[in-house]
Motif scaffolding. Structure first.
Motif, mmCIF file in Angstrom:
data_model
loop_
_atom_site.group_PDB
_atom_site.id
_atom_site.type_symbol
_atom_site.label_atom_id
_atom_site.label_comp_id
_atom_site.label_asym_id
_atom_site.label_seq_id
_atom_site.Cartn_x
_atom_site.Cartn_y
_atom_site.Cartn_z
ATOM 1 N N PRO A 243 -16.509 48.501 -16.785
ATOM 2 C CA PRO A 243 -17.721 49.253 -16.425
ATOM 3 C C PRO A 243 -18.525 48.597 -15.308
ATOM 4 O O PRO A 243 -19.106 49.297 -14.469
ATOM 5 N N PHE A 244 -18.536 47.260 -15.268
ATOM 6 C CA PHE A 244 -19.270 46.578 -14.204
ATOM 7 C C PHE A 244 -18.642 46.870 -12.844
ATOM 8 O O PHE A 244 -19.345 47.145 -11.863
ATOM 9 N N ILE A 245 -17.317 46.871 -12.778
ATOM 10 C CA ILE A 245 -16.644 47.137 -11.509
ATOM 11 C C ILE A 245 -16.833 48.602 -11.098
ATOM 12 O O ILE A 245 -17.047 48.903 -9.917
ATOM 13 N N VAL A 246 -16.772 49.519 -12.049
ATOM 14 C CA VAL A 246 -17.037 50.927 -11.739
ATOM 15 C C VAL A 246 -18.433 51.076 -11.143
ATOM 16 O O VAL A 246 -18.635 51.761 -10.129
ATOM 17 N N TRP A 247 -19.408 50.433 -11.767
ATOM 18 C CA TRP A 247 -20.793 50.520 -11.288
ATOM 19 C C TRP A 247 -20.924 49.958 -9.876
ATOM 20 O O TRP A 247 -21.580 50.556 -9.022
ATOM 21 N N LEU A 248 -20.267 48.835 -9.612
ATOM 22 C CA LEU A 248 -20.318 48.241 -8.271
ATOM 23 C C LEU A 248 -19.731 49.185 -7.220
ATOM 24 O O LEU A 248 -20.319 49.381 -6.140
ATOM 25 N N ILE A 249 -18.569 49.769 -7.526
ATOM 26 C CA ILE A 249 -17.928 50.667 -6.565
ATOM 27 C C ILE A 249 -18.774 51.926 -6.369
ATOM 28 O O ILE A 249 -18.945 52.407 -5.238
ATOM 29 N N ALA A 250 -19.319 52.459 -7.465
ATOM 30 C CA ALA A 250 -20.152 53.660 -7.367
ATOM 31 C C ALA A 250 -21.389 53.402 -6.499
ATOM 32 O O ALA A 250 -21.758 54.244 -5.662
ATOM 33 N N ARG A 251 -22.003 52.245 -6.676
ATOM 34 C CA ARG A 251 -23.169 51.904 -5.855
ATOM 35 C C ARG A 251 -22.770 51.734 -4.391
ATOM 36 O O ARG A 251 -23.496 52.159 -3.478
ATOM 37 N N ALA A 252 -21.620 51.107 -4.168
ATOM 38 C CA ALA A 252 -21.158 50.904 -2.792
ATOM 39 C C ALA A 252 -20.863 52.237 -2.102
ATOM 40 O O ALA A 252 -21.075 52.381 -0.889
ATOM 41 N N LEU A 253 -20.393 53.216 -2.868
ATOM 42 C CA LEU A 253 -20.088 54.535 -2.308
ATOM 43 C C LEU A 253 -21.325 55.407 -2.161
ATOM 44 O O LEU A 253 -21.264 56.464 -1.524
ATOM 45 N N GLY A 254 -22.431 54.983 -2.772
ATOM 46 C CA GLY A 254 -23.650 55.783 -2.728
ATOM 47 C C GLY A 254 -23.605 57.004 -3.621
ATOM 48 O O GLY A 254 -24.240 58.024 -3.315
ATOM 49 N N LEU A 255 -22.883 56.917 -4.725
ATOM 50 C CA LEU A 255 -22.828 58.040 -5.665
ATOM 51 C C LEU A 255 -24.201 58.306 -6.267
ATOM 52 O O LEU A 255 -25.024 57.392 -6.412
ATOM 53 N N GLY A 256 -24.420 59.548 -6.655
ATOM 54 C CA GLY A 256 -25.670 59.916 -7.296
ATOM 55 C C GLY A 256 -25.814 59.262 -8.668
ATOM 56 O O GLY A 256 -24.851 58.757 -9.246
ATOM 57 N N GLU A 257 -27.017 59.317 -9.186
ATOM 58 C CA GLU A 257 -27.301 58.666 -10.472
ATOM 59 C C GLU A 257 -26.458 59.233 -11.602
ATOM 60 O O GLU A 257 -25.910 58.488 -12.418
ATOM 61 N N LEU A 258 -26.338 60.557 -11.665
ATOM 62 C CA LEU A 258 -25.583 61.175 -12.751
ATOM 63 C C LEU A 258 -24.121 60.765 -12.698
ATOM 64 O O LEU A 258 -23.530 60.396 -13.729
ATOM 65 N N GLU A 259 -23.515 60.831 -11.522
ATOM 66 C CA GLU A 259 -22.104 60.476 -11.379
ATOM 67 C C GLU A 259 -21.874 58.996 -11.680
ATOM 68 O O GLU A 259 -20.888 58.632 -12.341
ATOM 69 N N THR A 260 -22.775 58.150 -11.199
ATOM 70 C CA THR A 260 -22.650 56.714 -11.460
ATOM 71 C C THR A 260 -22.746 56.424 -12.943
ATOM 72 O O THR A 260 -21.927 55.678 -13.501
ATOM 73 N N ASN A 261 -23.716 57.027 -13.598
ATOM 74 C CA ASN A 261 -23.895 56.795 -15.033
ATOM 75 C C ASN A 261 -22.711 57.332 -15.835
ATOM 76 O O ASN A 261 -22.235 56.682 -16.778
ATOM 77 N N ALA A 262 -22.232 58.518 -15.460
ATOM 78 C CA ALA A 262 -21.109 59.123 -16.196
ATOM 79 C C ALA A 262 -19.847 58.284 -16.055
ATOM 80 O O ALA A 262 -19.152 58.001 -17.044
ATOM 81 N N ALA A 263 -19.517 57.866 -14.836
ATOM 82 C CA ALA A 263 -18.310 57.074 -14.610
ATOM 83 C C ALA A 263 -18.404 55.714 -15.292
ATOM 84 O O ALA A 263 -17.432 55.239 -15.898
ATOM 85 N N THR A 264 -19.568 55.084 -15.207
ATOM 86 C CA THR A 264 -19.751 53.772 -15.836
ATOM 87 C C THR A 264 -19.648 53.876 -17.349
ATOM 88 O O THR A 264 -19.024 53.031 -18.012
ATOM 89 N N LEU A 265 -20.250 54.912 -17.898
ATOM 90 C CA LEU A 265 -20.204 55.090 -19.353
ATOM 91 C C LEU A 265 -18.782 55.383 -19.819
ATOM 92 O O LEU A 265 -18.352 54.870 -20.875
ATOM 93 N N MET A 266 -18.037 56.154 -19.073
ATOM 94 C CA MET A 266 -16.637 56.417 -19.435
ATOM 95 C C MET A 266 -15.824 55.123 -19.409
ATOM 96 O O MET A 266 -14.926 54.920 -20.233
ATOM 97 N N ALA A 267 -16.130 54.243 -18.465
ATOM 98 C CA ALA A 267 -15.418 52.968 -18.384
ATOM 99 C C ALA A 267 -15.810 52.028 -19.518
ATOM 100 O O ALA A 267 -15.049 51.112 -19.867
ATOM 101 N N ALA A 268 -17.000 52.230 -20.104
ATOM 102 C CA ALA A 268 -17.500 51.336 -21.154
ATOM 103 C C ALA A 268 -17.029 51.730 -22.547
ATOM 104 O O ALA A 268 -17.439 51.112 -23.537
#
Length: 315
Positions: A243-268
């Motif tokens: 989940p930490f790596i997903v969050w880092l990549i999502a932030r680097a890509l500039g994903l929106g809050e909902l997409e970042t939270n959803a992807a990170t939560l799925m990874a967790a």
């Protein structure tokens, strides 16, 4: 602390149902045959119905940001390759065992636990994002696992058809069929007849509690003490590193809050029970897979609310 306690209270009923299912089987109120039957019922009817219902309104929801696939599966590539190297060094496993344990670090319980948790914490707006993840998760990860075992055992892929077959079989998967049908139906602009919609709604309401109980019943088949060091390693990778790596990549890509939270939560999410099936299929690391599933699910009762808290998901 207040936010963390809020998420503990939010997730507690979900995990309580998981442990209820575990207790029902451990107390021998229900047999393994009942567990398998309920699992099949959930997988083939309940969850597809829920996914169809959620995605039948896709055309009315915000568009999917497809970069979420880069964030999620980019993390899968990093964790899987790093996990293979670490597993070989730490546990001296063979090709199949290395694949099973490394795959456990990225293959989460996206459907039976993921859908209820995301729906409850992030709402229906997150469903299109996680449905895309589920679809490609089924499509890619089994194919990668089979290819890795084949290459590790023989130094080359001897039968490309055997490796590519899962990519074709995925379109017979009830969950994938439901996702595709729900998306297609949403763009027709049509509405289901009222009596059909009410039936779908009733089935969908039953899906979440049944899925969670079935997860717990499945856990009762696994041994806590089997290969504990391997299970703890897999748990740390799955619940913290990915989940930490997903969050880092999502932030680097500039994903929106909902997409970042959803992807990170799925990874967790904890390790999927499918990993045990993979271990059985490859005849490797059944103990490590079993322990990883049990320990990661147990600990995720705390780490999932913690992830929601760190993401700043508001009540």
């Amino acid at each position: 602390m207040t936010l963390f306690l809020h998420h503990i209270a939010l997730c507690a009923p979900l995990f309580l149902l998981v442990f209820l299912g575990w207790g029902l089987v451990r107390a021998r109120i229900f047999s393994n045959d009942v567990t398998k039957a309920l699992g099949a019922f959930t997988f083939r009817l309940l969850m597809p119905t829920l996914l169809f219902k959620l995605l039948s309104n896709l055309s009315e929801m915000p568009p999917i940001d497809w970069r979420v696939l880069i964030a999620f599966f980019g993390s899968c590539a990093v964790v899987y390759l790093g996990g293979r190297a670490a597993v070989r060094r730490l546990f001296s496993t063979d090709a199949a065992g290395t694949t099973v344990l490394a795959m456990a670090g990225i293959f989460g319980n996206n459907v039976q636990l993921g859908v209820p948790i995301v729906q409850l914490s992030l709402g229906d707006a997150a469903m299109p994002t996680i449905s895309v993840i589920i679809l490609f998760n089924v499509l890619l990860l089994w194919t990668v696992a089979i290819a890795s075992v084949e290459f590790g055992r023989h130094g080359r892929i001897r039968n490309p058809r055997e490796v590519l077959a899962p990519m074709l079989r995925v379109f017979r998967n009830p969950l994938v069929v439901a996702i595709l049908l729900g998306c297609a139906w949403s763009f027709t602009g049509l509405k289901l007849p009222d009596f059909v919609q009410k039936s779908v709604d009733l089935v969908a309401v039953a899906t979440t509690p049944m899925c969670l109980i079935v997860v717990g019943m499945g856990l009762a088949r696994h041994n806590f003490s089997a290969a504990l060091p391997k299970g703890l390693f897999v748990t740390a990778v799955k619940l913290a590193l990915q989940p930490f790596i997903v969050w880092l990549i999502a932030r680097a890509l500039g994903l929106g809050e909902l997409e970042t939270n959803a992807a990170t939560l799925m990874a967790a999410l904890p390790v999927a029970i499918n990993i045990y099936l993979m271990a059985q299929d490859f005849d490797a690391e059944e103990g490590g897979a079993s322990n990883g599933i049990f320990v990661s699910t147990l600990i995720s009762a705390v780490t999932v609310p913690l992830t929601l808290t760190l993401l700043g998901v508001a009540p």
